[in-house]
Design an enzyme around this catalytic site. Sequence first.
Site, PDB file in Angstrom:
ATOM      1  N   ASP A  81       0.836  -1.202   0.000  1.00  0.00           N
ATOM      2  CA  ASP A  81       0.000   0.000   0.000  1.00  0.00           C
ATOM      3  C   ASP A  81       0.868   1.247   0.000  1.00  0.00           C
ATOM      4  OD1 ASP A  81       0.889  -0.725   2.573  1.00  0.00           O
ATOM      5  OD2 ASP A  81      -0.695   0.416   3.546  1.00  0.00           O
TER       6      ASP A  81
ATOM      7  N   ARG B  41       5.496   4.227   6.189  1.00  0.00           N
ATOM      8  CA  ARG B  41       5.082   4.169   7.588  1.00  0.00           C
ATOM      9  C   ARG B  41       5.123   2.720   8.093  1.00  0.00           C
ATOM     10  NH1 ARG B  41      -0.853   5.835   5.751  1.00  0.00           N
ATOM     11  NH2 ARG B  41      -1.733   3.777   5.338  1.00  0.00           N
ATOM     12  N   ASP B  42       4.594   2.494   9.283  1.00  0.00           N
ATOM     13  CA  ASP B  42       4.637   1.154   9.869  1.00  0.00           C
ATOM     14  C   ASP B  42       3.545   0.263   9.280  1.00  0.00           C
ATOM     15  OD1 ASP B  42       2.534   2.554  10.854  1.00  0.00           O
ATOM     16  OD2 ASP B  42       3.010   2.268  12.975  1.00  0.00           O
ATOM     17  N   GLU B  43       3.590   0.135   7.951  1.00  0.00           N
ATOM     18  CA  GLU B  43       2.581  -0.671   7.272  1.00  0.00           C
ATOM     19  C   GLU B  43       3.271  -1.445   6.144  1.00  0.00           C
ATOM     20  OE1 GLU B  43      -1.050   1.465   6.995  1.00  0.00           O
ATOM     21  OE2 GLU B  43      -2.168  -0.294   6.397  1.00  0.00           O
TER      22      GLU B  43
ATOM     23  N   ASP C  50      -5.613  -2.671  -2.793  1.00  0.00           N
ATOM     24  CA  ASP C  50      -4.747  -1.753  -3.523  1.00  0.00           C
ATOM     25  C   ASP C  50      -4.152  -2.454  -4.747  1.00  0.00           C
ATOM     26  OD1 ASP C  50      -5.028  -1.240  -0.680  1.00  0.00           O
ATOM     27  OD2 ASP C  50      -3.671   0.445  -0.909  1.00  0.00           O
TER      28      ASP C  50
ATOM     29  N   TRP D 127     -11.441  -6.161  -1.807  1.00  0.00           N
ATOM     30  CA  TRP D 127     -10.080  -6.511  -1.387  1.00  0.00           C
ATOM     31  C   TRP D 127      -9.844  -7.993  -1.721  1.00  0.00           C
ATOM     32  CZ3 TRP D 127     -11.692  -1.874  -0.416  1.00  0.00           C
ATOM     33  CH2 TRP D 127     -10.800  -0.882  -0.065  1.00  0.00           C
TER      34      TRP D 127
ATOM     35  N   GLU E  27      -2.141   9.049  -0.908  1.00  0.00           N
ATOM     36  CA  GLU E  27      -3.211   8.187  -0.375  1.00  0.00           C
ATOM     37  C   GLU E  27      -4.550   8.937  -0.319  1.00  0.00           C
ATOM     38  OE1 GLU E  27      -2.437   7.043   3.673  1.00  0.00           O
ATOM     39  OE2 GLU E  27      -3.858   5.374   3.582  1.00  0.00           O
TER      40      GLU E  27
ATOM     41  N   HIS F 243       1.137   6.160  -2.362  1.00  0.00           N
ATOM     42  CA  HIS F 243       0.122   5.117  -2.317  1.00  0.00           C
ATOM     43  C   HIS F 243      -0.392   4.954  -3.740  1.00  0.00           C
ATOM     44  CE1 HIS F 243      -1.193   3.848   1.701  1.00  0.00           C
ATOM     45  NE2 HIS F 243      -2.320   3.402   1.174  1.00  0.00           N
TER      46      HIS F 243
HETATM   47  C1  RAM Z   1      -4.859   1.234   4.872  1.00  0.00           C
HETATM   48  C2  RAM Z   1      -3.898   0.832   3.814  1.00  0.00           C
HETATM   49  C3  RAM Z   1      -4.489   0.411   2.496  1.00  0.00           C
HETATM   50  C4  RAM Z   1      -5.955   0.138   2.531  1.00  0.00           C
HETATM   51  C5  RAM Z   1      -6.423  -0.302   3.865  1.00  0.00           C
HETATM   52  C6  RAM Z   1      -7.908  -0.581   3.916  1.00  0.00           C
HETATM   53  O1  RAM Z   1      -4.282   1.021   6.126  1.00  0.00           O
HETATM   54  O2  RAM Z   1      -2.958   1.834   3.628  1.00  0.00           O
HETATM   55  O3  RAM Z   1      -4.236   1.321   1.473  1.00  0.00           O
HETATM   56  O4  RAM Z   1      -6.220  -0.846   1.573  1.00  0.00           O
HETATM   57  O5  RAM Z   1      -6.098   0.607   4.862  1.00  0.00           O
END
Ligand code: RAM
Length: 883
Positions: free
Chosen positions: A460, A464-466, A473, A526, A737, A758
């Site tokens: 995504d 960040r911490d992801e 996505d 998703w 994003e 994003h």
């Molecule tokens: C966020 C992510 C991503 C998205 C979800 C639902 O945390 O960055 O882009 O698909 O949420």
Amino acid sequence: MLEVVDLRCEYKVNPIGIDVRRPRISWKLKTDERAVLQTAYEIEVAADAEFSRIIWSSGKVESDQSTHVEIVDVQIASSTRYYYRVKSWSNKGDSSDWSAAAFWETGLLHTSDWSAHWIGAPAEVIAEDAEQSPLLRKSFELKADIRQARIYTTALGLYELELNGARVGDSYFTPGWTSYNHRLQVQTYDVTSMLQEGENAIGAMLGKGWYSGNLGWQDQKDIYGSQIALLLQMHIWYEDGSVETIATDEQWLASASPVLMSEIYHGETYDARLEQPGWSEAGFHDSAWQQAVRVERGLSQLVAQENEPVRKTGEIKPIALIQTPKGETVIDFGQNMVGWVRFRVRGDAGSTIEIHHAEVLDNDGNFYMENMRSAKVTICYTLKGADVETYEPRFTFQGFRYIRLIGFDAGVQLGDFTGIVLHSDMPAIGTFECSDPLINQLQHNIEWGLKGNFLDVPTDCPQRDERLGWTGDAQMFIRTATYLYNVAPFFTKWSRDLAADQLENGGVPFVIPNVLSKESHSSSAWGDAAVIVPWTLYMAYGDQRILEEQYSSMKAWVSYIQQQGDNPFLWNTGFHFGDWLGLDAKPDSYVGATDRDYIATAFYAYSTSLLQKTAAVLGKTEDAEYYAKLYADIVAAYTEEFVTPAGRLSVSTQTAQVLALMFGLLQGKAKERAVAKLMELMEESKFHLTTGFVGTPYLNHVLSDHGQLNTAYRLLFQQDYPSWLYQVTKGATTIWEHWDGIREDGSFWSKDMNSYNHYAYGAIGDWMYRCVAGIDTDEEKAGYKHIFVRPQPGDQLSWADGSLNTMYGSIRSKWSRAEDGAMELLVVIPPNTTATIVLPGADSDKTMESEIPLQQTEGISSVEQVENGVSMLAGSGEYRFTW
Ligand code: RAM
């Protein structure tokens, strides 16, 4: 003259270490003649490059297939190189010579091929909860006359290898990120030239990476295990026919490295005073090193490397050294990029410098890190006191445009810093350019969104911490991605992980590889990635095997939906992200206004329709009938639930109209009303979108497909919020994003979820390539075997130029409008394909059907005058139209 060129095996040029039992080969035809189609081919596979030891020959096969031809009859053995070459015949009575030889080489195909054991560092070297990276090493003697040598290796965690003091290979973040509990990739390296007679040494450094480092925003670690380990086997073949193996075992030695901490999110901490010069060289004194320990772990998850590895793909020179209002020293790289910084530094031994990373400066021009959330994104380096010290990290990556320098001396120079771009090294295959500089910047941003988020898995965001493989996505962006890079191996790997992580009941985790909780699965739009991703790969590359491989996963997803709630034809239960970040959301909500059960049912219908098509492609007639019926039932239930008897959609958002029209859920009056409603909503919003993740990728397609091309262009060219160009005018160099990541007044949307890289909204790229430039494939002859070229020029542009290097060769579509309104279209069609060229405003009733391929005037670059309103069927070659 006909030539066979650009041979590929499993999409790759001369791959080594593959484990595909029935490898597929593809080639391109090269010719100066027009309208060339292949009529037959012949393939030879041999044990040697001279083809004196032929293993298999296809004989002359009457066929126009030049992509994904399966080698079925060769018994593939481990560690073996197979040479192949191809000959082709054309409809012009021509035949090619044999192509240049190409090869593929297998890796270790059976677990019994492995004698190596998993090893790690003992607790005396690295305490169990320590962050430090271990080193492993082994010295060994070799005889003279080495013919060949390969290393087969993988790790729990990440590894970097050195052999006799030099880095092995140019791949990073190996062994890559897969669903480690099911699949772990093995890399193969040709190290023949790195070895020497006599004493040699091999060394490895390990990092935690995705295996045991921090992942996710809930401070999780050790998701797959806590002990990082190495598995390595080197085979050395001598000229005299003897073979030797060096493999990981307890004879290897372990020590601590200068890497005190290395985490994907947090960066790296390095103490150069702890370096042990020569640690991976022969003759190094390793008497202080401890014996490595065995780590218990099987071999059953091992698979060969599938996608292109992550490599350094570019370097970026910084553009400015800034003193911020807060008095901090900041460097601007001019591009929001993903990778790391290589730097030079001078100073006393023991002094420490830090580098922090950020994507944006705040409204006051200060360094802004809050949107990194808990990711520390910090490089911390302690100097050893050499003249000049150069450093770059290895087991971490950052998404950044700016860095903040701490502890550097006043004389710091821009030239001491270089941004190193890293991503999966897929071949770039597409270009798009037009007369508008802002749209070109948007195209640039889309491409950099891809680069930054295709670091082994489709993420995504990269900062960040992801940084997780969010399925939604990926699904939204994949079609755009197919126009920029060949993403087939990349998404093939990811699709296999999706299948591996799929729940027993067919549910699909929100992220792949799945590192979230057990409950985090199966949101509509998703989870549909399970179906949309393989189908899109089939469309773009004609890859039928991905459909075969993923078929049961695709089916499982649709049957999962079927099992939800009491009505098997509606999906109105469970959690869904909805039209994520849609602008019609209630205050303080991330979820757009479109009813979630509406979106869920629409996607249920869409996935079922793709599954029905997939069944048909695979020749599964009964299944195809079953899904056709299921689809009809879903559409009926959808109609009853969401369409009034008079044909009005009960959900009145932009996204609702868009999904209905895009997925073909409405007929007749209802369809007209949906188009009218969408236009009404457009007017209401003064021709701005309100769509979120779900609606945005389809919005412009729906408009241009339903007679509203001008509105589609108008949306694309909006410069005020919310629009694609709004962010461009705010200086974006990647895709944001949020539509309002930076607001008109310069403030930020929020600090907790505000990524500036994003790719989801970059899905507009698909419309730019497919509609503005007009390059598309045909479902009936997927992979651009039959091409549609149907550019739809808009008044805002005076020209647009798109190209796509398909499995058959390059397509180009360039249109331009002269000042006096005269139009010209240049089209290039590769050999062994046909194309339907549809001029703007063409009336499909007037299609000039002719025998394929239509013979135009002989030669290249001829100019055909055609009347407006004509489409024609063309063979390969270059065509020019004016009107
Ligand atoms: C966020 C992510 C991503 C998205 C979800 C639902 O945390 O960055 O882009 O698909 O949420």
